[in-house]
Design an enzyme around this catalytic site. Structure first.
Site, PDB file in Angstrom:
ATOM      1  N   ASP A  16      49.645  32.014  29.058  1.00  0.00           N
ATOM      2  CA  ASP A  16      49.349  33.359  28.569  1.00  0.00           C
ATOM      3  C   ASP A  16      50.380  34.306  29.166  1.00  0.00           C
ATOM      4  O   ASP A  16      50.176  34.916  30.206  1.00  0.00           O
ATOM      5  CB  ASP A  16      47.930  33.750  29.000  1.00  0.00           C
ATOM      6  CG  ASP A  16      47.377  34.862  28.144  1.00  0.00           C
ATOM      7  OD1 ASP A  16      48.015  35.181  27.114  1.00  0.00           O
ATOM      8  OD2 ASP A  16      46.321  35.409  28.490  1.00  0.00           O
ATOM      9  N   CYS A  36      20.554  55.248  56.441  1.00  0.00           N
ATOM     10  CA  CYS A  36      20.071  54.523  55.271  1.00  0.00           C
ATOM     11  C   CYS A  36      20.088  53.022  55.585  1.00  0.00           C
ATOM     12  O   CYS A  36      21.139  52.455  55.873  1.00  0.00           O
ATOM     13  CB  CYS A  36      20.976  54.829  54.085  1.00  0.00           C
ATOM     14  SG  CYS A  36      20.654  53.801  52.664  1.00  0.00           S
ATOM     15  N   LYS A  39      48.578  26.085  27.357  1.00  0.00           N
ATOM     16  CA  LYS A  39      49.036  27.260  26.609  1.00  0.00           C
ATOM     17  C   LYS A  39      49.150  28.395  27.613  1.00  0.00           C
ATOM     18  O   LYS A  39      48.142  28.876  28.141  1.00  0.00           O
ATOM     19  CB  LYS A  39      48.055  27.627  25.498  1.00  0.00           C
ATOM     20  CG  LYS A  39      48.552  28.800  24.662  1.00  0.00           C
ATOM     21  CD  LYS A  39      47.686  29.024  23.446  1.00  0.00           C
ATOM     22  CE  LYS A  39      48.313  30.034  22.499  1.00  0.00           C
ATOM     23  NZ  LYS A  39      48.535  31.344  23.097  1.00  0.00           N
ATOM     24  N   CYS A  80      18.441  58.358  47.017  1.00  0.00           N
ATOM     25  CA  CYS A  80      18.798  56.978  47.319  1.00  0.00           C
ATOM     26  C   CYS A  80      17.563  56.099  47.183  1.00  0.00           C
ATOM     27  O   CYS A  80      16.515  56.417  47.752  1.00  0.00           O
ATOM     28  CB  CYS A  80      19.358  56.895  48.731  1.00  0.00           C
ATOM     29  SG  CYS A  80      19.577  55.205  49.295  1.00  0.00           S
ATOM     30  N   GLU A  85      49.988  20.265  26.053  1.00  0.00           N
ATOM     31  CA  GLU A  85      50.550  21.090  27.125  1.00  0.00           C
ATOM     32  C   GLU A  85      49.637  22.285  27.361  1.00  0.00           C
ATOM     33  O   GLU A  85      48.907  22.669  26.471  1.00  0.00           O
ATOM     34  CB  GLU A  85      51.909  21.683  26.696  1.00  0.00           C
ATOM     35  CG  GLU A  85      52.882  20.698  26.162  1.00  0.00           C
ATOM     36  CD  GLU A  85      53.968  21.371  25.312  1.00  0.00           C
ATOM     37  OE1 GLU A  85      54.040  22.615  25.273  1.00  0.00           O
ATOM     38  OE2 GLU A  85      54.723  20.619  24.691  1.00  0.00           O
ATOM     39  N   CYS A 117      16.532  54.883  50.972  1.00  0.00           N
ATOM     40  CA  CYS A 117      16.089  55.729  52.076  1.00  0.00           C
ATOM     41  C   CYS A 117      15.602  57.096  51.612  1.00  0.00           C
ATOM     42  O   CYS A 117      15.131  57.890  52.422  1.00  0.00           O
ATOM     43  CB  CYS A 117      17.196  55.888  53.107  1.00  0.00           C
ATOM     44  SG  CYS A 117      18.553  56.922  52.535  1.00  0.00           S
ATOM     45  N   CYS A 140      25.080  57.945  48.815  1.00  0.00           N
ATOM     46  CA  CYS A 140      23.873  58.332  49.530  1.00  0.00           C
ATOM     47  C   CYS A 140      24.322  58.978  50.833  1.00  0.00           C
ATOM     48  O   CYS A 140      25.147  58.418  51.551  1.00  0.00           O
ATOM     49  CB  CYS A 140      23.049  57.071  49.818  1.00  0.00           C
ATOM     50  SG  CYS A 140      21.959  57.241  51.214  1.00  0.00           S
ATOM     51  N   TYR A 153      59.204  25.051  26.573  1.00  0.00           N
ATOM     52  CA  TYR A 153      58.403  24.099  25.799  1.00  0.00           C
ATOM     53  C   TYR A 153      58.882  23.906  24.371  1.00  0.00           C
ATOM     54  O   TYR A 153      58.305  23.133  23.630  1.00  0.00           O
ATOM     55  CB  TYR A 153      56.934  24.507  25.784  1.00  0.00           C
ATOM     56  CG  TYR A 153      56.713  25.970  25.378  1.00  0.00           C
ATOM     57  CD1 TYR A 153      57.057  26.424  24.107  1.00  0.00           C
ATOM     58  CD2 TYR A 153      56.159  26.881  26.266  1.00  0.00           C
ATOM     59  CE1 TYR A 153      56.863  27.749  23.742  1.00  0.00           C
ATOM     60  CE2 TYR A 153      55.963  28.216  25.903  1.00  0.00           C
ATOM     61  CZ  TYR A 153      56.323  28.635  24.645  1.00  0.00           C
ATOM     62  OH  TYR A 153      56.141  29.941  24.289  1.00  0.00           O
ATOM     63  N   LYS A 196      41.865  26.870  21.934  1.00  0.00           N
ATOM     64  CA  LYS A 196      41.462  27.924  22.886  1.00  0.00           C
ATOM     65  C   LYS A 196      40.231  27.466  23.656  1.00  0.00           C
ATOM     66  O   LYS A 196      39.262  26.981  23.053  1.00  0.00           O
ATOM     67  CB  LYS A 196      41.126  29.217  22.118  1.00  0.00           C
ATOM     68  CG  LYS A 196      42.325  29.861  21.443  1.00  0.00           C
ATOM     69  CD  LYS A 196      43.209  30.536  22.469  1.00  0.00           C
ATOM     70  CE  LYS A 196      44.326  31.328  21.840  1.00  0.00           C
ATOM     71  NZ  LYS A 196      43.983  32.641  21.369  1.00  0.00           N
TER      72      LYS A 196
HETATM   73  S1  IVH Z   1      54.855  26.182  21.038  1.00  0.00           S
HETATM   74  C1  IVH Z   1      55.819  26.773  16.768  1.00  0.00           C
HETATM   75  N1  IVH Z   1      53.870  25.709  23.430  1.00  0.00           N
HETATM   76  O1  IVH Z   1      51.614  30.725  22.219  1.00  0.00           O
HETATM   77  C2  IVH Z   1      55.534  26.546  18.186  1.00  0.00           C
HETATM   78  N2  IVH Z   1      53.683  27.898  22.521  1.00  0.00           N
HETATM   79  O2  IVH Z   1      50.069  31.506  19.863  1.00  0.00           O
HETATM   80  C3  IVH Z   1      55.162  27.769  18.883  1.00  0.00           C
HETATM   81  N3  IVH Z   1      52.604  29.512  24.013  1.00  0.00           N
HETATM   82  O3  IVH Z   1      54.206  32.376  20.556  1.00  0.00           O
HETATM   83  C4  IVH Z   1      55.307  27.712  20.308  1.00  0.00           C
HETATM   84  N4  IVH Z   1      52.277  28.131  25.706  1.00  0.00           N
HETATM   85  O4  IVH Z   1      54.160  32.446  23.120  1.00  0.00           O
HETATM   86  C5  IVH Z   1      54.063  26.622  22.453  1.00  0.00           C
HETATM   87  N5  IVH Z   1      53.080  25.171  25.561  1.00  0.00           N
HETATM   88  C6  IVH Z   1      53.267  26.082  24.593  1.00  0.00           C
HETATM   89  C7  IVH Z   1      52.866  27.427  24.712  1.00  0.00           C
HETATM   90  C8  IVH Z   1      53.079  28.309  23.648  1.00  0.00           C
HETATM   91  C9  IVH Z   1      52.143  29.378  25.263  1.00  0.00           C
HETATM   92  C10 IVH Z   1      52.557  30.785  23.254  1.00  0.00           C
HETATM   93  C11 IVH Z   1      53.850  31.174  22.584  1.00  0.00           C
HETATM   94  C12 IVH Z   1      53.526  31.326  21.137  1.00  0.00           C
HETATM   95  C13 IVH Z   1      52.043  31.554  21.172  1.00  0.00           C
HETATM   96  C14 IVH Z   1      51.396  31.186  19.859  1.00  0.00           C
END
Ligand code: IVH
Length: 675
Positions: free
Chosen positions: A122, A436, A120, A413, A118, A416, A431, A231, A319
């Site tokens: 932010d 210019c 991640k 400048c 899935e 010019c 400037c 999730y 990451k």
């Molecule tokens: S699973 C034990 N799924 O990432 C499972 N976390 O670095 C933990 N996060 O605290 C969560 N997208 O805030 C999971 N698809 C995703 C996620 C996700 C973002 C965040 C979440 C967690 C942090 C950990």
């Protein structure tokens, strides 16, 4: 009226309306595919509100309950029934393969493991609890064990179901985990608005989302465009799930918003293939993803793998490689923009970052060089995020040899030779040269650019060429160009010359918003240009305009108002505009929002504070006050003119009474606005 006295038809109608409205909310906010118009939705909503008020009968999952909660003094603490864990990180495909080996070792197997992948998100992790299918509480992750109660705020997010519907099995209790996030486009729009209002900007979508959720006033949260992706599963009683996929399917059926995608992989090899694909595509996601989360699909296996201190053994966060690189600064040169601002640019030893060669980087301004202590010859970390210009993140001071050289603000400048000045209180240095060439060329290039007059074929190179040949000294000159002038220039033949002349001709028909942006008034970007166009029928209405008239437009601050007014009070500028019209420029204004009553400021000089719940969102009422010239403040003091008292007022009412501040109702305020 007692509940038992409410006619059964009314109860039925209320119940039906709640169900229907919640379904349409789901169609709109989760599926993004509404089946009724906004007007129809509003009609049903108003009908429900009317019945609820008349019969004092409000169901817990009524959509009217999303808004209107009073601000809190502080957040209460909430203990999570199951701890909210964090994730171990993987920074390379090898790390991911190692994770798979650990999983297999722990399970004592050599067979392929099925995983889900899935995005991640932010954002900010939260937990939402449902009791007997009804939304009960929402809390932040906090330290993983105890978080903060943000129930009122999360309720305002329209994609969060107030009741679990659409599934056969409704659990007695369930805690669902997910991430609150903001789409990149909404984050940018929010920052644009904040900039205009002179408010501090959010550094990234995550801060904007977190700041919006950790807000004591739910009406502010309600005004932000927040999303949720569910999730994870916490405590559950009454139903069971066999796997992550099974759980996600249930969430979808139960109308919860789930991640952008959840992909199945039969083995770790497939996981790596999926990760490669996401790495390529994630920059086109509407939200910011800083990686992907890989989870063992089977819940039985998850249980057997368990947790090591703070992280589960069954999941890992991969990451994405950062878009950063290390290189050396060869030179720092001043560069002059169209408004004369002289900015430092670093010329770099070319370096590959995310498949692109980077050889220059903006250093923003001279203060930044000082602050980060950047010198010629330094080894630096450069970041390239999305399409934005690469920038220097930091200097690696350990790599200094002693030969590095500091640079100072140029006194003249570079283009010019005019003096360079720094206005008081500003970071920018300018400037002062009126003629210019760098400024002139930049202004013409800007005038012709796509979002301005959109003259195709008039990029940086051709502007430079026409300037050097003495054919243009101002953008007005573009409309005096003839094909013969172009023929004979390097790069121009019969066809290309004709094309450019045609493009210039086409640009004569334009809109007021584009034109205002094109002529390069200080502080007027695309957004502000459009805002002005909404309020003024035609260009001439802006001639000799006063700053006051401009700042009566909500969202236009004093700085912009002054700059625009100065521009349109300058004889020379008006002459230029008139010349353009004589040369055939024709401006329409499709953005104009119709005749309005003359802008009045009935609340000029008055300060208002609001307490309790009003019939419309607090932020909206505050905007109305400000638009009418008043000032909306959040705390009562001796200088408060009026306290506007809504339903269930807070401690501000007592404070106002003790200070002798006058109190008025919402209706009183509306009357004052009309006068
Ligand atoms: S699973 C034990 N799924 O990432 C499972 N976390 O670095 C933990 N996060 O605290 C969560 N997208 O805030 C999971 N698809 C995703 C996620 C996700 C973002 C965040 C979440 C967690 C942090 C950990």
């Amino acid at each position: 009226m007692k509940q038992t006295e409410i006619p059964v038809e009314i109860k039925n109608e209320i119940e039906r309306l709640v169900k229907e409205l919640n379904y349409h909310c789901y169609r709109y906010y989760v599926l993004d595919s509404p089946v009724i118009s906004d007007e129809e939705y509003d009609r049903l909503y108003l009908r429900l509100k009317e019945l609820e008020e008349k019969y004092n009968y409000v169901l817990p999952d009524s959509p009217t309950q999303r808004v209107g909660a009073a601000p809190l003094d502080k957040f209460e603490k909430v203990k999570h029934k199951e701890p909210m864990l964090s994730l171990d990180n993987a920074f390379s495909h090898e790390d991911v393969l190692e994770f798979d080996r650990r999983v297999k070792r722990h399970l004592g197997t050599s067979e392929d493991i099925a995983y889900t992948v899935e995005p991640k998100y932010d954002g900010l992790a939260i937990e939402i609890s449902y009791v007997k299918g009804i939304f009960h509480k929402a809390s932040t992750r906090g330290d993983g064990y105890v978080g903060e109660d943000v129930t009122q705020n999360i309720k305002t997010i329209k994609s969060v179901p107030l009741k679990i519907e659409g599934v056969e099995k409704v659990p007695e209790e369930i805690d669902i985990r997910g991430e609150v996030y903001m789409n990149i486009a909404d984050f940018e729009a929010l920052n644009r608005e904040r900039e205009l209002n002179g408010e501090p900007l959010f550094a990234n979508p995550r801060n904007a989302a977190a700041g919006s959720v950790r807000q004591l006033d739910p009406s502010i949260t309600a005004s932000r465009k927040l999303h949720l992706a569910c999730y994870g599963l916490g405590y559950v009683k009454g139903v069971s799930f066999s796997s992550q996929m099974d759980f996600i399917e249930w969430l979808k059926q139960a109308r919860f918003p789930t991640p952008y995608f959840v992909k199945m992989a039969g083995s770790i090899k497939e996981v790596v293939e999926i990760l490669k694909e996401i790495e390529q595509t994630h920059t086109s996601f509407p939200f910011e993803a800083d990686g992907a989360v890989v989870k063992v699909n089977d819940f039985e296996l998850q249980k057997r793998l368990g947790v090591k201190t703070r992280e589960p053994r069954w999941a890992i966060a991969y990451k994405f490689p950062a878009h950063q690189g290390t290189t050396r600064i060869l030179q720092i040169i001043p560069s002059v923009g169209r408004t004369g601002v002289v900015t430092p640019v670093a010329i770099l030893e070319p370096v590959q970052i995310g498949g692109v060669t980077v050889s220059r980087s903006t250093l923003h301004n001279w203060d930044e060089i000082e602050r980060k202590d950047i010198r010629v010859g330094d080894t630096v970390v450069v970041e390239r995020a999305g399409d934005v210009i690469p920038h220097v993140i930091m200097v690696i001071k350990e790599k200094r040899t002693g030969k590095e050289r500091k640079v100072s603000i140029p006194e003249h400048c570079p283009e010019c030779g005019s003096r360079v000045v720094r206005e008081e209180g500003e970071v920018a240095v300018r400037c002062v040269g009126l003629n210019c060439p760098a400024q002139v060329m930049e202004r013409i290039r800007h005038f012709a650019s796509r979002d301005a007059m959109d003259i195709e074929g008039l990029g940086e190179k051709n502007v430079e060429l026409l300037y050097e040949k003495g054919l243009i000294r101002h953008f007005v000159d573009l409309y005096r160009l003839k094909k013969e002038d172009l023929l004979g220039l390097p790069r121009f033949a019969e066809k290309s010359a004709q094309n450019l002349i045609n493009a210039i001709e086409r640009s004569k028909k334009t809109t007021l918003a584009r034109f205002l942006y094109a002529i390069g008034i200080l502080h007027v970007g695309e957004f502000t240009a459009k805002l002005i166009a909404k309020h003024f029928r035609k260009l001439e209405d802006l001639y000799s305009i006063s700053p006051d008239k401009l700042s009566s437009i909500p969202q236009i601050g004093d700085k912009i108002a002054r700059a625009v007014s100065e521009f349109f009070n300058d004889k020379e500028n008006i002459n230029t505009l008139e010349t353009l019209k004589k040369l055939g420029l024709s401006i329409t204004n499709p953005d104009y929002e119709g005749d309005r009553k003359p802008l009045k400021r009935p609340l000029e000089g008055l300060t208002f504070v609001i307490t309790g719940t009003l019939p419309r969102p607090r932020k909206e009422v505050e905007e109305m006050i400000e638009a009418a010239g008043g000032h909306a403040s959040s705390s009562v003091s001796k200088s408060t003119s009026y306290l506007v008292v809504g339903e269930a007022p807070g401690s501000k009412l007592e404070k106002a009474r003790s200070l002798g501040v006058k109190t008025i109702t919402y209706d009183d305020l509306m009357e004052m606005l009309k006068s």
